[in-house]
Design a protein around this motif. Structure first.
Motif, PDB file in Angstrom:
ATOM      1  N   VAL A   1       7.910   7.758   2.656  1.00  0.00           N
ATOM      2  CA  VAL A   1       9.040   6.849   2.876  1.00  0.00           C
ATOM      3  C   VAL A   1      10.148   7.098   1.867  1.00  0.00           C
ATOM      4  O   VAL A   1      11.309   6.791   2.115  1.00  0.00           O
ATOM      5  CB  VAL A   1       8.563   5.383   2.883  1.00  0.00           C
ATOM      6  CG1 VAL A   1       7.905   5.013   1.580  1.00  0.00           C
ATOM      7  CG2 VAL A   1       9.705   4.448   3.180  1.00  0.00           C
ATOM      8  N   CYS A   2       9.798   7.709   0.743  1.00  0.00           N
ATOM      9  CA  CYS A   2      10.801   7.949  -0.301  1.00  0.00           C
ATOM     10  C   CYS A   2      10.431   9.236  -1.021  1.00  0.00           C
ATOM     11  O   CYS A   2       9.266   9.453  -1.340  1.00  0.00           O
ATOM     12  CB  CYS A   2      10.801   6.777  -1.273  1.00  0.00           C
ATOM     13  SG  CYS A   2      11.795   7.021  -2.754  1.00  0.00           S
ATOM     14  N   ALA A   3      11.409  10.087  -1.252  1.00  0.00           N
ATOM     15  CA  ALA A   3      11.109  11.378  -1.872  1.00  0.00           C
ATOM     16  C   ALA A   3      12.247  11.771  -2.800  1.00  0.00           C
ATOM     17  O   ALA A   3      13.418  11.529  -2.497  1.00  0.00           O
ATOM     18  CB  ALA A   3      10.935  12.442  -0.796  1.00  0.00           C
TER      19      ALA A   3
ATOM     20  N   ARG B   1      12.173   4.404   8.528  1.00  0.00           N
ATOM     21  CA  ARG B   1      10.741   4.394   8.180  1.00  0.00           C
ATOM     22  C   ARG B   1      10.396   3.168   7.358  1.00  0.00           C
ATOM     23  O   ARG B   1       9.336   2.577   7.533  1.00  0.00           O
ATOM     24  CB  ARG B   1      10.374   5.656   7.424  1.00  0.00           C
ATOM     25  CG  ARG B   1      10.390   6.842   8.377  1.00  0.00           C
ATOM     26  CD  ARG B   1       9.740   8.070   7.796  1.00  0.00           C
ATOM     27  NE  ARG B   1      10.166   9.215   8.583  1.00  0.00           N
ATOM     28  CZ  ARG B   1       9.935  10.467   8.258  1.00  0.00           C
ATOM     29  NH1 ARG B   1       9.283  10.749   7.152  1.00  0.00           N
ATOM     30  NH2 ARG B   1      10.347  11.439   9.041  1.00  0.00           N
ATOM     31  N   LEU B   2      11.285   2.797   6.464  1.00  0.00           N
ATOM     32  CA  LEU B   2      11.054   1.605   5.656  1.00  0.00           C
ATOM     33  C   LEU B   2      10.952   0.368   6.558  1.00  0.00           C
ATOM     34  O   LEU B   2      10.038  -0.455   6.433  1.00  0.00           O
ATOM     35  CB  LEU B   2      12.202   1.439   4.653  1.00  0.00           C
ATOM     36  CG  LEU B   2      12.044   0.330   3.624  1.00  0.00           C
ATOM     37  CD1 LEU B   2      10.843   0.602   2.733  1.00  0.00           C
ATOM     38  CD2 LEU B   2      13.304   0.197   2.774  1.00  0.00           C
TER      39      LEU B   2
ATOM     40  N   LEU C   1       0.208   4.940   7.896  1.00  0.00           N
ATOM     41  CA  LEU C   1       0.746   4.259   9.073  1.00  0.00           C
ATOM     42  C   LEU C   1       0.039   4.820  10.304  1.00  0.00           C
ATOM     43  O   LEU C   1       0.220   5.979  10.645  1.00  0.00           O
ATOM     44  CB  LEU C   1       2.262   4.452   9.171  1.00  0.00           C
ATOM     45  CG  LEU C   1       2.939   3.561  10.213  1.00  0.00           C
ATOM     46  CD1 LEU C   1       3.179   2.165   9.678  1.00  0.00           C
ATOM     47  CD2 LEU C   1       4.270   4.170  10.662  1.00  0.00           C
ATOM     48  N   GLU C   2      -0.756   3.955  10.926  1.00  0.00           N
ATOM     49  CA  GLU C   2      -1.467   4.321  12.150  1.00  0.00           C
ATOM     50  C   GLU C   2      -2.196   5.656  12.013  1.00  0.00           C
ATOM     51  O   GLU C   2      -2.012   6.576  12.815  1.00  0.00           O
ATOM     52  CB  GLU C   2      -0.503   4.345  13.331  1.00  0.00           C
ATOM     53  CG  GLU C   2      -0.064   2.956  13.710  1.00  0.00           C
ATOM     54  CD  GLU C   2       1.146   2.939  14.628  1.00  0.00           C
ATOM     55  OE1 GLU C   2       1.704   4.004  14.905  1.00  0.00           O
ATOM     56  OE2 GLU C   2       1.498   1.828  15.059  1.00  0.00           O
TER      57      GLU C   2
ATOM     58  N   ASN D   1       0.792  -1.231   0.000  1.00  0.00           N
ATOM     59  CA  ASN D   1       0.000   0.000   0.000  1.00  0.00           C
ATOM     60  C   ASN D   1       0.825   1.282   0.000  1.00  0.00           C
ATOM     61  O   ASN D   1       0.667   2.142   0.854  1.00  0.00           O
ATOM     62  CB  ASN D   1      -0.970  -0.011   1.180  1.00  0.00           C
ATOM     63  CG  ASN D   1      -0.231  -0.241   2.482  1.00  0.00           C
ATOM     64  OD1 ASN D   1       0.949  -0.592   2.460  1.00  0.00           O
ATOM     65  ND2 ASN D   1      -0.896  -0.027   3.591  1.00  0.00           N
ATOM     66  N   VAL D   2       1.753   1.413  -0.936  1.00  0.00           N
ATOM     67  CA  VAL D   2       2.422   2.704  -1.124  1.00  0.00           C
ATOM     68  C   VAL D   2       1.790   3.385  -2.321  1.00  0.00           C
ATOM     69  O   VAL D   2       1.481   2.747  -3.320  1.00  0.00           O
ATOM     70  CB  VAL D   2       3.936   2.603  -1.398  1.00  0.00           C
ATOM     71  CG1 VAL D   2       4.715   2.332  -0.146  1.00  0.00           C
ATOM     72  CG2 VAL D   2       4.235   1.573  -2.464  1.00  0.00           C
ATOM     73  N   THR D   3       1.616   4.688  -2.207  1.00  0.00           N
ATOM     74  CA  THR D   3       1.045   5.443  -3.316  1.00  0.00           C
ATOM     75  C   THR D   3       2.081   6.431  -3.832  1.00  0.00           C
ATOM     76  O   THR D   3       2.724   7.140  -3.043  1.00  0.00           O
ATOM     77  CB  THR D   3      -0.192   6.230  -2.838  1.00  0.00           C
ATOM     78  OG1 THR D   3      -1.043   5.319  -2.160  1.00  0.00           O
ATOM     79  CG2 THR D   3      -0.937   6.832  -4.022  1.00  0.00           C
TER      80      THR D   3
END
Ligand code: ATP
Ligand code: MG
Length: 425
Positions: A282-284, A311-312, A275-276, A160-162
């Motif tokens: 997590v990546c930029a 974070r990963l 996340l919660e 579930n990463v967008t």
């Protein structure tokens, strides 16, 4: 007195470091598939390397630098991010020279330092994995780099990463938009947070991604960068979108997303995961065509991203995606009595030299305790050395699971571990 680690730092103990190695190993393998090679730059840099490139108005430079004057009175800072040091190194080492293959594709992984208020997922020493590709203005490079991050998440099993996508366009488009934003925000100034009132003067784009409620409200109807793109900016952005679609990589356009760092143009992106109840980046990364020149090199297009390792790992942990790595030892040597002590050392060394893992007791413990150690180390084979074995140079070696056993000579242990493991497995 009990000495403790500095606030915002972490000790990564063996059970945890096995997880780091898992992620790092996977990353190295994947990046190699994309023809990236590793670069290692110093942990500290001259203060100006960061302050001039990252931008005098970013949080990183205004609040978060770990800087000091060294004994030679040089202004030094621990590195807060990876891009500026890599660009500094690219220029200093003349990697722009024609004999160096283009694009130059570099990755790094290592600690970064920011003086922040420590909280969940926010540390003073944290770690980034990042990549930088120099020498291509082709939008295919933007998409390949984004696809590599996407590939990484897929390989790790994160679902579930967008992908959030935006463009800052050419410097001219960015400047036109900046002015439009100032015109829009100035009448609303009193409604903005203190920080954003300052940003409005110094770095108005940053008001857009403020986390404060009043700022979010104020920018709801702000003009969109997409309406200020010149032809070149539009063409680049469209090409990126088409290629993402061709690769089947889903994305959302997020015109409120800007980058904390000042040196970006054209494509910018983030991978965001829930996340919660929060959204976690997590990546930029993105394109930064002006930075190499800014560092005194020739005009060189560039594209890169940075990824927070803590974070990963947090996401992998929450989603139960970290493989359990129970230790797996090939041979455990139990030791009984002083005569066996040095023989055990000699034998484990001989086993290790054949490429197998081995451990032995060094604490003179009862056999039962030694066997327990063998179990918890996941030993495949186990043998016990006492006076008799040392005398005869023959020992019983046992499969710790099946209990199958056989007699072997010390010479066999020294030269034929492969054969022994074969017969007992
Ligand atoms: P944020 O808005 O969360 O402060 P940022 O804009 O400062 O993020 P970048 O400079 O883009 O973050 O850094 C890239 C990545 O590094 C972030 O997405 C995050 O995963 C990680 N990161 C940044 N600062 C920290 C920190 N103090 N502790 C842990 N990870 C961090
Ligand atoms: Mg930050």
């Amino acid at each position: 007195m009990l000495l403790q680690k500095p606030k915002g730092t972490q000790d990564i103990l063996p059970k945890e470091s096995a997880r780091w190695q898992y992620v790092e190993g996977l990353v190295r393998e994947l990046f190699a598939q994309y023809n990236y090679a590793e670069i290692r730059t110093p942990m500290f840099e001259h203060y100006e390397v960061i302050s001039r490139s990252v931008g005098d108005t970013t949080d990183i430079v205004t609040k978060e630098m770990y800087d000091f004057y060294d004994k030679g009175d040089r202004h030094i800072t621990l590195r807060p991010e990876g891009t500026a040091p890599v660009v500094r190194s690219y220029v200093e080492n003349k990697l722009f020279a024609p004999e160096v293959q283009k694009p130059v594709k570099l990755y790094y992984m290592g600690p970064m330092f920011r003086y922040e208020r420590p909280q969940a997922g926010r540390l003073r020493q944290f770690h980034q994995i990042g990549v930088e590709a120099f020498g291509s203005s082709n939008p295919a490079t933007d998409v390949e780099t984004i696809a590599m991050a996407y590939h990484l998440f897929a390989k790790l099993g994160i679902a579930n990463v967008t992908l959030h996508l935006n463009t800052l366009g050419t410097p001219a488009s960015r400047a036109a938009y900046r002015q439009a934003l100032i015109d829009y925000l100035t009448p609303l100034k009193d409604q903005l947070s203190k920080d954003s009132q300052r940003r409005l003067a110094e770095n108005p784009l940053r008001v857009l991604d403020s986390k404060e409620k009043e700022d979010k409200l104020a920018v709801e109807k702000a003009p969109s960068i997409l309406d200020y793109l010149d032809e070149e900016s539009q063409a680049h952005f469209e090409a990126v979108r088409e290629m993402l679609e061709a690769l089947g990589i889903p994305y959302v356009i997020d015109t409120k997303m800007v980058r904390g760092l000042d040196y970006y143009n054209h494509t910018i992106f983030e991978f965001i995961t829930p996340l919660e109840g929060n959204e976690l980046t997590v990546c930029a990364g993105g394109r930064y065509d002006g930075l190499v020149e800014y560092f005194g090199g020739p005009a060189t297009p560039a594209f890169g991203f940075g990824l927070g390792v803590e974070r990963l790992l947090m996401i992998l942990d929450k989603q139960n995606l970290l493989p359990d790595r129970t230790p797996r030892l090939d041979v455990y040597v139990a030791v009984l009595g002083p005569a066996a002590n040095s023989k055990a050392l000699e034998l484990v060394q001989a086993i290790r030299k054949q490429g197998y893992s081995a451990e032995r007791d060094v604490l003179d413990r009862k056999l039962k305790a030694q066997f327990k150690s063998a179990d918890s180390l996941g030993a495949k084979l186990i043998l016990t050395l006492g006076d008799t074995e040392v005398d005869t140079e023959v020992v019983t070696i046992k499969n710790n699971q099946s209990r199958q056993e056989m007699q072997v000579t010390f010479d066999q242990l020294r030269t034929d571990m492969t054969g022994i493991l074969d017969k007992l497995s």
